[in-house]
Design an enzyme around this catalytic site. Structure first.
Site, PDB file in Angstrom:
ATOM      1  N   ARG A  45       0.842  -1.198   0.000  1.00 26.63           N
ATOM      2  CA  ARG A  45       0.000   0.000   0.000  1.00 26.63           C
ATOM      3  C   ARG A  45       0.880   1.252   0.000  1.00 26.63           C
ATOM      4  O   ARG A  45       0.596   2.223  -0.640  1.00 26.63           O
ATOM      5  CB  ARG A  45      -0.881  -0.051   1.252  1.00 26.63           C
ATOM      6  CG  ARG A  45      -1.950   0.972   1.351  1.00 26.63           C
ATOM      7  CD  ARG A  45      -2.864   0.684   2.526  1.00 26.63           C
ATOM      8  NE  ARG A  45      -2.167  -0.081   3.561  1.00 26.63           N
ATOM      9  CZ  ARG A  45      -2.774  -0.736   4.530  1.00 26.63           C
ATOM     10  NH1 ARG A  45      -4.081  -0.738   4.604  1.00 26.63           N
ATOM     11  NH2 ARG A  45      -2.088  -1.400   5.444  1.00 26.63           N
ATOM     12  N   VAL A 132      -4.974 -22.381   7.465  1.00 20.38           N
ATOM     13  CA  VAL A 132      -5.308 -23.114   8.694  1.00 20.38           C
ATOM     14  C   VAL A 132      -4.034 -23.647   9.345  1.00 20.38           C
ATOM     15  O   VAL A 132      -3.241 -24.338   8.706  1.00 20.38           O
ATOM     16  CB  VAL A 132      -6.256 -24.308   8.408  1.00 20.38           C
ATOM     17  CG1 VAL A 132      -6.665 -24.981   9.721  1.00 20.38           C
ATOM     18  CG2 VAL A 132      -7.490 -23.872   7.644  1.00 20.38           C
ATOM     19  N   GLY A 134      -1.209 -22.422  10.246  1.00 17.75           N
ATOM     20  CA  GLY A 134       0.107 -21.903   9.851  1.00 17.75           C
ATOM     21  C   GLY A 134       1.044 -22.935   9.257  1.00 17.75           C
ATOM     22  O   GLY A 134       0.818 -23.443   8.157  1.00 17.75           O
ATOM     23  N   ILE A 136       1.646 -26.010  10.038  1.00 18.63           N
ATOM     24  CA  ILE A 136       1.262 -27.434  10.012  1.00 18.63           C
ATOM     25  C   ILE A 136       0.573 -27.705   8.668  1.00 18.63           C
ATOM     26  O   ILE A 136      -0.424 -27.062   8.352  1.00 18.63           O
ATOM     27  CB  ILE A 136       0.268 -27.780  11.149  1.00 18.63           C
ATOM     28  CG1 ILE A 136       0.811 -27.319  12.514  1.00 18.63           C
ATOM     29  CG2 ILE A 136      -0.073 -29.259  11.162  1.00 18.63           C
ATOM     30  CD1 ILE A 136      -0.199 -27.464  13.651  1.00 18.63           C
ATOM     31  N   LYS A 205     -11.265 -21.340  10.542  1.00 22.41           N
ATOM     32  CA  LYS A 205     -10.396 -22.478  10.240  1.00 22.41           C
ATOM     33  C   LYS A 205     -11.161 -23.796  10.400  1.00 22.41           C
ATOM     34  O   LYS A 205     -11.015 -24.714   9.582  1.00 22.41           O
ATOM     35  CB  LYS A 205      -9.184 -22.457  11.168  1.00 22.41           C
ATOM     36  CG  LYS A 205      -8.303 -21.234  10.967  1.00 22.41           C
ATOM     37  CD  LYS A 205      -7.324 -21.077  12.118  1.00 22.41           C
ATOM     38  CE  LYS A 205      -6.385 -19.909  11.912  1.00 22.41           C
ATOM     39  NZ  LYS A 205      -5.588 -19.614  13.122  1.00 22.41           N
ATOM     40  N   GLY A 303       2.707 -16.651  12.541  1.00 26.95           N
ATOM     41  CA  GLY A 303       4.049 -16.070  12.559  1.00 26.95           C
ATOM     42  C   GLY A 303       4.622 -16.084  11.165  1.00 26.95           C
ATOM     43  O   GLY A 303       4.198 -16.855  10.293  1.00 26.95           O
TER      44      GLY A 303
HETATM   45  N1  LIG Z   1       0.525 -12.955  10.318  1.00 25.31           N
HETATM   46  C1  LIG Z   1       0.355 -14.244  10.507  1.00 25.31           C
HETATM   47  O1  LIG Z   1       0.988 -14.880  11.367  1.00 25.31           O
HETATM   48  C2  LIG Z   1      -0.633 -15.004   9.656  1.00 25.31           C
HETATM   49  C3  LIG Z   1      -0.784 -16.395   9.836  1.00 25.31           C
HETATM   50  C4  LIG Z   1      -1.658 -17.120   9.010  1.00 25.31           C
HETATM   51  C5  LIG Z   1      -2.380 -16.439   8.051  1.00 25.31           C
HETATM   52  N2  LIG Z   1      -2.237 -15.071   7.919  1.00 25.31           N
HETATM   53  C6  LIG Z   1      -3.025 -14.414   6.893  1.00 25.31           C
HETATM   54  O2  LIG Z   1      -2.138 -13.827   5.938  1.00 25.31           O
HETATM   55  C7  LIG Z   1      -2.714 -12.659   5.391  1.00 25.31           C
HETATM   56  C8  LIG Z   1      -1.709 -11.502   5.500  1.00 25.31           C
HETATM   57  O3  LIG Z   1      -1.443 -11.256   6.874  1.00 25.31           O
HETATM   58  P1  LIG Z   1      -0.205 -10.359   7.342  1.00 25.31           P
HETATM   59  O4  LIG Z   1      -0.076 -10.610   8.811  1.00 25.31           O
HETATM   60  O5  LIG Z   1       0.955 -10.565   6.467  1.00 25.31           O
HETATM   61  O6  LIG Z   1      -0.803  -8.883   7.115  1.00 25.31           O
HETATM   62  P2  LIG Z   1       0.007  -7.490   7.100  1.00 25.31           P
HETATM   63  O7  LIG Z   1       1.309  -7.636   7.799  1.00 25.31           O
HETATM   64  O8  LIG Z   1      -0.951  -6.451   7.578  1.00 25.31           O
HETATM   65  O9  LIG Z   1       0.312  -7.241   5.560  1.00 25.31           O
HETATM   66  C9  LIG Z   1      -0.647  -6.793   4.640  1.00 25.31           C
HETATM   67  C10 LIG Z   1       0.051  -6.327   3.389  1.00 25.31           C
HETATM   68  O10 LIG Z   1      -0.922  -5.952   2.437  1.00 25.31           O
HETATM   69  C11 LIG Z   1      -0.606  -4.661   1.911  1.00 25.31           C
HETATM   70  N3  LIG Z   1      -1.848  -3.958   1.554  1.00 25.31           N
HETATM   71  C12 LIG Z   1      -2.914  -3.701   2.341  1.00 25.31           C
HETATM   72  N4  LIG Z   1      -3.852  -3.024   1.649  1.00 25.31           N
HETATM   73  C13 LIG Z   1      -3.358  -2.855   0.414  1.00 25.31           C
HETATM   74  C14 LIG Z   1      -3.839  -2.208  -0.756  1.00 25.31           C
HETATM   75  N5  LIG Z   1      -5.009  -1.567  -0.773  1.00 25.31           N
HETATM   76  N6  LIG Z   1      -3.066  -2.242  -1.867  1.00 25.31           N
HETATM   77  C15 LIG Z   1      -1.856  -2.838  -1.856  1.00 25.31           C
HETATM   78  N7  LIG Z   1      -1.353  -3.473  -0.777  1.00 25.31           N
HETATM   79  C16 LIG Z   1      -2.089  -3.459   0.340  1.00 25.31           C
HETATM   80  C17 LIG Z   1       0.129  -3.965   3.024  1.00 25.31           C
HETATM   81  O11 LIG Z   1       0.923  -2.902   2.493  1.00 25.31           O
HETATM   82  P3  LIG Z   1       1.912  -2.038   3.415  1.00 25.31           P
HETATM   83  O12 LIG Z   1       3.018  -2.964   3.816  1.00 25.31           O
HETATM   84  O13 LIG Z   1       2.385  -0.946   2.543  1.00 25.31           O
HETATM   85  O14 LIG Z   1       1.082  -1.568   4.574  1.00 25.31           O
HETATM   86  C18 LIG Z   1       0.955  -5.101   3.606  1.00 25.31           C
HETATM   87  O15 LIG Z   1       2.145  -5.242   2.874  1.00 25.31           O
HETATM   88  C19 LIG Z   1      -4.038 -12.432   6.153  1.00 25.31           C
HETATM   89  O16 LIG Z   1      -5.095 -12.955   5.400  1.00 25.31           O
HETATM   90  C20 LIG Z   1      -3.853 -13.235   7.418  1.00 25.31           C
HETATM   91  O17 LIG Z   1      -5.070 -13.704   7.963  1.00 25.31           O
HETATM   92  C21 LIG Z   1      -1.392 -14.350   8.686  1.00 25.31           C
END
Ligand SMILES: NC(=O)c1ccc[n+]([C@@H]2O[C@H](COP(=O)([O-])OP(=O)(O)OC[C@H]3O[C@@H](n4cnc5c(N)ncnc54)[C@H](OP(=O)(O)O)[C@@H]3O)[C@@H](O)[C@H]2O)c1
Length: 434
Positions: A45, A132, A134, A136, A205, A303
């Protein structure tokens, strides 16, 4: 060697982790797959943001639409999170015939049925291992490893934040609010924690696992959900005295009658059960198949690195599917049960833990026992701890198998007694007796 190009939409925690993992293990992956994976674009973003994982500025863009349109990119990885934008991205990518990888359980829970159908229609595939548990590889376990089994039961500790909070409450005897605050300070819980602590993340999940295991789509609104906000240190302490521990447990079981029981709620599980040993942020899934018997899967449920590992495994599958052509593709989700249904929660039968606060007066216990007896609910044990100050004292009852509807009605009647004060606590007990 054949090269497959991909764009990562979302370069945050998981997106950055995927970029880093591909950089670290790209060669190893290429030698294992015979295909080289190449990231052409990382969509974010804010281009000016400082990022813990360094991504060359030439690869960064804010334009997700052209990343999808670009003919070079055969795989689109959706890692923006949320539902609205992610829905648009995944839809457009599938309609363009691209293979799509996502870690987004909320998106799949709400729109999975439509998206899997769209993938089928456009002769492509949607991969979702990271959505679901992570790190695993549980989607692969159900889709491939246990494909020859009927799934007799599936229990999961699917939310690391809740498991961390409950573990600390148990260890320290502290209350929910204090531990949550601390978890937020340490980065184990979000500033807005409701998705985790109210059980919604685990529900998303559980819905995916239940749908995969039982071959019909289970929408989130059909899953009974309770979070952990109401679990007190006192409940954990009494559960321990009775030989149990409290976990936020996803339960997915076909019932003897038609239908699948599916719920996410705090549950007492015996101390000696393998799931009771799953502590802190760890996740575990315990599955029984009619051919394989009992199996257990354990690891980090979230994570950067654990999630990236799952996304990269999907990238490997997607790349091989693209190289081998459509014929060899395993569909992401196969609906194979025509009249599948979710068993009504109120009809479910289980033993229960009941905590009441009562005025310590002769005859109190007899009145409570008689209401339970009228509902045909048998008591298996009672604890009335000494030394509690104030007007009322806690009274803990463990009851034998009861229908949830009957239990709820009996508790309502008990709470009308003048000697019963405050809110009762009712928690399901799972003894894993099959
Ligand atoms: N974090 C975990 O441990 C984890 C585990 C399992 C699943 N997930 C899933 O993985 C997915 C991502 O999670 P995350 O933790 O990586 O999220 P995050 O850290 O908030 O990253 C989101 C990314 O999307 C970008 N973004 C948001 N809105 C945008 C837009 N309008 N246009 C372009 N880019 C945009 C953000 O840009 P900026 O960097 O510029 O802000 C950021 O790079 C989610 O669905 C989450 O449920 C996460």
């Amino acid at each position: 060697m054949r090269r497959i190009n991909l764009a990562i939409i979302g370069g945050g925690t998981v997106g950055g982790g995927v970029y880093q993992a591909l950089r670290r293990n790209g060669r190893l992956l290429a030698s294992r797959l015979g295909v080289q994976l190449s990231v052409t674009r990382v969509v974010v973003r804010d281009l000016a943001k400082r990022r813990p994982v360094s991504i060359p500025p030439s690869k960064l863009t804010t334009d997700w639409k052209s990343a999808i349109r670009d003919e070079k990119n055969q795989i689109i990885v959706e890692l923006v999170g949320g539902v609205r934008l992610a829905h648009q991205i995944v839809k457009q990518a599938l309609m363009a015939g691209k293979a799509v990888v996502t870690a987004n359980k909320a998106l799949l829970s709400e729109h999975g049925q439509e998206l899997f159908e769209l993938a089928r229609k456009h002769q492509t595939n949607l991969y979702y291992e990271a959505s679901v548990a992570g790190g695993i590889p549980i989607i692969k376990v159900l889709r491939e490893g246990l494909v020859g089994n009927r799934i007799n039961y599936l229990y999961g500790i699917l939310n690391g934040t809740c498991n961390y909070i409950l573990t600390r409450m148990e260890k320290e005897g502290s209350g929910f609010a204090g531990v949550l605050e601390d978890a937020q300070r340490l980065g184990y819980a979000e500033a807005e924690p409701s998705l985790d602590v109210d059980g919604l993340d685990a529900m998303h999940k559980a819905g995916l696992l239940g749908s995969l295991a039982h071959g019909f789509w289970i929408p989130p609104e059909q899953i009974h959900v309770e979070g952990i906000r109401e679990v007190t240190a006192l409940d954990i302490q009494f559960a321990n005295r009775l030989g149990y521990t409290i976990k936020l447990l996803a339960t997915i079981r076909p019932t003897a009658k038609q239908g699948v029981q599916i719920s996410v709620c705090p549950t007492l599980i015996p101390d000696h059960h393998v799931l009771a040993g799953v502590k802190d942020v760890f996740n575990a899934v315990y599955i029984g198949g009619d051919v394989v018997g009992e199996t257990l899967y354990y690891g980090r449920g979230a994570g950067q690195d654990a999630t990236a590992s799952a996304v990269v495994s999907d990238l490997a599958d997607a790349a091989l599917d693209l190289v081998r052509g459509g014929e060899s593709r395993l569909p992401a989700f196969v609906s194979h049960v025509e009249n599948g249904s979710v068993f009504p929660w109120e009809e479910t039968v289980a033993p229960f833990y009941l905590r009441l606060h009562v005025i310590d007066r002769p005859g109190t216990m007899a009145r409570i026992a008689s209401i339970l007896a009228e509902a045909q609910i048998g008591i298996s044990s009672i604890i009335q701890p000494e030394g509690h100050e104030g007007d009322s004292v806690p009274l803990i009852l463990m009851v034998h198998d009861a229908k949830i509807k009957a239990m709820q009605e009996a508790v309502r009647r008990i709470c009308r007694l003048k000697v019963v004060h405050g809110k009762p606590q009712v928690i399901r007990v799972e003894n894993f007796e099959f």
